[in-house]
Design a protein around this motif. Structure first.
Motif, PDB file in Angstrom:
ATOM      1  N   GLU A   1      16.963  34.319  44.963  1.00 17.12           N
ATOM      2  CA  GLU A   1      16.401  33.399  45.651  1.00 17.12           C
ATOM      3  C   GLU A   1      14.718  33.249  45.566  1.00 17.12           C
ATOM      4  O   GLU A   1      14.172  34.478  45.114  1.00 17.12           O
TER       5      GLU A   1
ATOM      6  N   TYR B   1      13.783  37.508  44.793  1.00 13.82           N
ATOM      7  CA  TYR B   1      14.698  38.504  44.985  1.00 13.82           C
ATOM      8  C   TYR B   1      16.095  37.915  45.180  1.00 13.82           C
ATOM      9  O   TYR B   1      16.278  37.002  45.949  1.00 13.82           O
ATOM     10  N   ASN B   2      16.959  38.714  44.570  1.00  9.45           N
ATOM     11  CA  ASN B   2      18.541  38.447  44.683  1.00  9.45           C
ATOM     12  C   ASN B   2      18.780  36.982  44.520  1.00  9.45           C
ATOM     13  O   ASN B   2      19.789  36.327  45.158  1.00  9.45           O
TER      14      ASN B   2
ATOM     15  N   VAL C   1      14.464  47.785  48.013  1.00  7.30           N
ATOM     16  CA  VAL C   1      14.731  46.874  47.030  1.00  7.30           C
ATOM     17  C   VAL C   1      13.273  46.617  46.221  1.00  7.30           C
ATOM     18  O   VAL C   1      13.472  46.530  44.948  1.00  7.30           O
TER      19      VAL C   1
ATOM     20  N   GLN D   1      13.593  45.464  42.238  1.00 14.02           N
ATOM     21  CA  GLN D   1      14.464  44.101  42.195  1.00 14.02           C
ATOM     22  C   GLN D   1      13.592  43.006  42.725  1.00 14.02           C
ATOM     23  O   GLN D   1      14.053  42.053  42.794  1.00 14.02           O
TER      24      GLN D   1
ATOM     25  N   LEU E   1      15.150  37.436  53.785  1.00 14.34           N
ATOM     26  CA  LEU E   1      15.732  37.792  52.579  1.00 14.34           C
ATOM     27  C   LEU E   1      16.571  39.428  52.674  1.00 14.34           C
ATOM     28  O   LEU E   1      17.240  40.079  51.974  1.00 14.34           O
TER      29      LEU E   1
END
Length: 71
Positions: free
Chosen positions: A65, A62-63, A34, A39, A24
């Motif tokens: 995923e 995260y993001n 991050v 995040q 990631l």
């Protein structure tokens, strides 16, 4: 959902390491940024500690995923 495993002799993996292992982030510095930016969630809660210990069954996101930690 992705899965990553803890090394056989270890009881936990740190969040920053887990993020790198899952692909990631590219580095520990990226993970730190991050995480500190709020995040990343661990078990549904925003986590601000890169060194947070993750154990078997913990889930982090995260993001877009989501990753489960398995032994």
């Amino acid at each position: 959902m992705l899965e990553i495993s803890i090394r056989e002799n270890d009881e936990f993996i740190k969040l920053g390491q887990a993020m790198k292992k899952a692909g990631l982030v590219d580095s520990g510095v990226d993970a730190k940024m991050v995480i500190l930016d709020g995040q990343v969630t661990v078990n549904g809660q925003t986590e601000l500690q890169r060194g947070k210990k993750l154990h078997d069954g913990d889930v982090f996101s995260y993001n877009g995923e989501t990753v489960k930690v398995v032994k």
